[in-house]
Design a protein around this motif. Sequence first.
Motif, PDB file in Angstrom:
ATOM      1  N   ARG A  73       7.069   6.767   2.420  1.00 33.59           N
ATOM      2  CA  ARG A  73       8.071   5.617   1.733  1.00 33.59           C
ATOM      3  C   ARG A  73       9.576   6.203   1.968  1.00 33.59           C
ATOM      4  O   ARG A  73      10.246   5.144   1.811  1.00 33.59           O
ATOM      5  CB  ARG A  73       7.768   5.469   0.362  1.00 33.59           C
ATOM      6  CG  ARG A  73       6.448   4.741   0.282  1.00 33.59           C
ATOM      7  CD  ARG A  73       6.023   4.293  -1.277  1.00 33.59           C
ATOM      8  NE  ARG A  73       4.942   3.368  -1.538  1.00 33.59           N
ATOM      9  CZ  ARG A  73       4.273   3.492  -2.700  1.00 33.59           C
ATOM     10  NH1 ARG A  73       4.200   4.166  -3.582  1.00 33.59           N
ATOM     11  NH2 ARG A  73       2.922   2.694  -2.587  1.00 33.59           N
ATOM     12  N   LYS A 107      14.237   3.349   7.484  1.00 35.60           N
ATOM     13  CA  LYS A 107      13.626   1.830   7.594  1.00 35.60           C
ATOM     14  C   LYS A 107      12.943   1.715   9.264  1.00 35.60           C
ATOM     15  O   LYS A 107      12.054   1.272   9.086  1.00 35.60           O
ATOM     16  CB  LYS A 107      14.887   0.830   7.643  1.00 35.60           C
ATOM     17  CG  LYS A 107      14.620   0.103   6.278  1.00 35.60           C
ATOM     18  CD  LYS A 107      15.268  -1.020   6.163  1.00 35.60           C
ATOM     19  CE  LYS A 107      14.962  -2.012   4.873  1.00 35.60           C
ATOM     20  NZ  LYS A 107      16.083  -1.765   3.982  1.00 35.60           N
ATOM     21  N   ASP A 151       0.725   7.193  -5.024  1.00 39.78           N
ATOM     22  CA  ASP A 151       2.238   7.307  -4.980  1.00 39.78           C
ATOM     23  C   ASP A 151       2.642   8.641  -4.518  1.00 39.78           C
ATOM     24  O   ASP A 151       3.564   8.856  -3.638  1.00 39.78           O
ATOM     25  CB  ASP A 151       3.042   6.858  -6.177  1.00 39.78           C
ATOM     26  CG  ASP A 151       2.975   5.470  -6.649  1.00 39.78           C
ATOM     27  OD1 ASP A 151       2.474   4.645  -5.643  1.00 39.78           O
ATOM     28  OD2 ASP A 151       3.005   5.127  -7.657  1.00 39.78           O
ATOM     29  N   ALA A 180       1.793   8.901  -1.113  1.00 47.23           N
ATOM     30  CA  ALA A 180       2.751   8.036  -0.055  1.00 47.23           C
ATOM     31  C   ALA A 180       3.860   8.364   0.122  1.00 47.23           C
ATOM     32  O   ALA A 180       4.840   7.803   0.986  1.00 47.23           O
ATOM     33  CB  ALA A 180       2.427   6.660  -0.644  1.00 47.23           C
ATOM     34  N   LYS A 213      14.303   9.548  -7.038  1.00 44.23           N
ATOM     35  CA  LYS A 213      13.039   9.299  -7.341  1.00 44.23           C
ATOM     36  C   LYS A 213      12.214  10.285  -7.914  1.00 44.23           C
ATOM     37  O   LYS A 213      11.389  10.252  -8.428  1.00 44.23           O
ATOM     38  CB  LYS A 213      12.320   9.023  -5.995  1.00 44.23           C
ATOM     39  CG  LYS A 213      12.927   7.666  -5.294  1.00 44.23           C
ATOM     40  CD  LYS A 213      11.995   7.239  -4.071  1.00 44.23           C
ATOM     41  CE  LYS A 213      12.292   5.883  -3.812  1.00 44.23           C
ATOM     42  NZ  LYS A 213      11.536   5.291  -2.585  1.00 44.23           N
ATOM     43  N   ILE A 245       0.850   1.872   4.966  1.00 43.08           N
ATOM     44  CA  ILE A 245       0.963   3.260   4.066  1.00 43.08           C
ATOM     45  C   ILE A 245      -0.211   3.240   3.487  1.00 43.08           C
ATOM     46  O   ILE A 245      -1.006   4.257   3.289  1.00 43.08           O
ATOM     47  CB  ILE A 245       2.189   3.026   3.228  1.00 43.08           C
ATOM     48  CG1 ILE A 245       3.464   3.249   4.093  1.00 43.08           C
ATOM     49  CG2 ILE A 245       2.099   4.173   2.345  1.00 43.08           C
ATOM     50  CD1 ILE A 245       4.714   3.008   3.123  1.00 43.08           C
ATOM     51  N   ARG A 266       9.733   3.654   9.088  1.00 45.25           N
ATOM     52  CA  ARG A 266       8.965   3.677   8.094  1.00 45.25           C
ATOM     53  C   ARG A 266       7.680   2.398   8.099  1.00 45.25           C
ATOM     54  O   ARG A 266       7.984   1.363   8.627  1.00 45.25           O
ATOM     55  CB  ARG A 266       9.640   3.000   6.802  1.00 45.25           C
ATOM     56  CG  ARG A 266       8.848   3.091   5.174  1.00 45.25           C
ATOM     57  CD  ARG A 266       9.632   2.332   4.200  1.00 45.25           C
ATOM     58  NE  ARG A 266      11.007   2.905   4.182  1.00 45.25           N
ATOM     59  CZ  ARG A 266      11.956   2.105   3.591  1.00 45.25           C
ATOM     60  NH1 ARG A 266      11.656   1.006   3.243  1.00 45.25           N
ATOM     61  NH2 ARG A 266      13.244   2.480   3.708  1.00 45.25           N
ATOM     62  N   GLU A 273       3.831  -1.301   4.045  1.00 44.77           N
ATOM     63  CA  GLU A 273       3.266  -1.038   2.844  1.00 44.77           C
ATOM     64  C   GLU A 273       1.477  -0.920   3.079  1.00 44.77           C
ATOM     65  O   GLU A 273       0.841  -0.146   2.627  1.00 44.77           O
ATOM     66  CB  GLU A 273       3.440  -1.732   1.686  1.00 44.77           C
ATOM     67  CG  GLU A 273       4.610  -1.453   0.824  1.00 44.77           C
ATOM     68  CD  GLU A 273       4.383  -0.074   0.216  1.00 44.77           C
ATOM     69  OE1 GLU A 273       3.219   0.116  -0.394  1.00 44.77           O
ATOM     70  OE2 GLU A 273       5.133   0.784   0.380  1.00 44.77           O
TER      71      GLU A 273
END
Lengths: 348, 288
Positions: free
Chosen positions: A100, A104, A93, A96, B201, A113, A107, A110
């Motif tokens: 992420r 949009k 994560d 990534a 986040k 990625i 991007r 997934e």
Amino acid sequence: MSILIENISKNFGQFAALNHINLEIPDGELVALLGPSGCGKTTLLRIIAGLESADEGRIFLSGEDKTAQHVSRRGIGFVFQHYALFRHMTVFDNVAFGLRVKDKKERPSEADIAKKVHNLLELVQLDWLHDRFPDQLSGGQRQRIALARALAVEPSVLLLDEPFGALDASVRKDLRQWLRNLHKELHVTSIFVTHDQEEAMEVASQVVVLNKGHIEQQGAPADIYDHPANAFVSKFIGQTNVLNLNEDNVIWLKTAGIAVDDSKGNVAHIRPHDIDVKKADANSDSPVTLKDWQHLGSLIRVELYRPQDNGSGTYLFAEMPNERFKLLKLNKGDRVALHIKHAHWFNS
Amino acid sequence: MNALVQPVKQFKKEQIQHATEDPSWVRYTLISISLSFILLFLFLPLGLVISKAFASGWQTYWEALSEPDAQAAIRLTVLAAFITVPLNTVFGLASAWAITRFEFPGKSLLTTLIDLPFSVSPVISGVIFVLLFGAQGWFSEWLIAHDIKVIFAVPGIVLATLFVTFPFVARELIPLMQEMGNEEEEAALSLGASGWTTFIKVSLPNIKWALLYGVLLCNARAMGEFGAVSVVSGHIRGITNTLPLHVETSYNEYNSVAAFAGASILAGLAIVTLVLKSFLEWKQGRRL
């Protein structure tokens, strides 16, 4: 991508951290910003990144003026001394993250990625750690993950702030080598900050020596070592013996093979390996004695003492290969004869 | 066998006192002092409250709590906490962020002032609001002209609670955020994240346990506050009595079942808070 730093100044209160810095870094170089602590090197790096703003001057990346652009839009990768990995995210994560948080439209899916992250983790040879958390990794592993994370967004410039500063000596040595090889593979223009001259010489293709907020010298490592621009650079890069050119020293240097030329400066800098040492003949009048010696691996450093007329004395350091030292069969207290091959002259 | 070894062997393990260890009588005295203190001043009163509350049986206990004035007091207490806790959470986050991330004039003053409600007697905080909004207060004319009641009404209670509880969240967050630094946030920004994304986040997950801890303490205090609220409330039964005030009024009227029934709820809240608090401390300890 080339970097152009134009007339950058930065003050923290009364303290001038950077004083009218001008610097050009061509595309694809791996540059070291080298200097003692407090010289402004980290501040300069953070200004290039956009984590700090300059009081004056401009930053161009690939000819584009980025001075007013926010760090998140500059397209740089930044690696921190203490890794700054997101502690609540797994390694995967972490790497990534940059993908992420893209808009949009830009991007990747997934699946893309995941593919990219695994590729990057393979590049840093740590794919097997992808589901660990940062606090389960060693320092060297964390820094490689931090590098993979910075590379994920395909930065045009990679900026590393003392990347090996928090690691222990053996890991640091491995990572230096590894970073240089990685740079050869990726060719992304990179700047790293360090206070360790050995690290700068070993890793960088170009070294920029900073001191007290200004640039002392910029050039290839060999160039800087062989032709230091001033006394600071000469002392900071590698070891050197400093001799003030008083009458006594001038006469002595002449006997050691160096003709003194007043017009070049009032201080002589002599590298330890530019001093040839041998056992003095029984009838020689050389006043220098060998005080002590240290084993530095492939080199031996000998500590020489020369008494002076006024009762005090000077210490000199010379270095020679291990083999040669054995052949000379020198002991502590022996009188030695010196031959100095080369000296740099500066005004202090 | 070597004779020299013999005497050493005769020592028993218990007889060896380590250099770093205090004598056992010191340890036992200190442990028993602290344990008996807790027993005397914590568990004994707590047990008394609960036994008194149930002295006349479940039925009376339940009646004492379902009586309209008690119900109104519970509702008001929950309402005051419901308003003040979110507000103070936002305030705590904002001020902790400002103090740990920015340099600005008056920063050290703000840091000191955040602790003010801890150092000022709650009665004084109540009196301040009476001086501001009371019948002879600074804003009284304006308030009367607009037909707004603050003192002896719900707004006054909310304001007093707000004032007394505002340090809790900020005080939990400031040391943690200072220790963590902002490198993770800088890393997120350098990776292209916006300020808001970075906060959601990266920052929030890192401080969430400390934040919850602060919110929990803030809530406990908001529900339990007596002094400041007592001054501005006026003790109007069924209207401006919070639960702690209801306990006091009932006790003064020799209605001990009602008083101890109310007290048992507050005591229960304290126990729940304590359990959650240790859980959060454990969680936070594991993260850092």
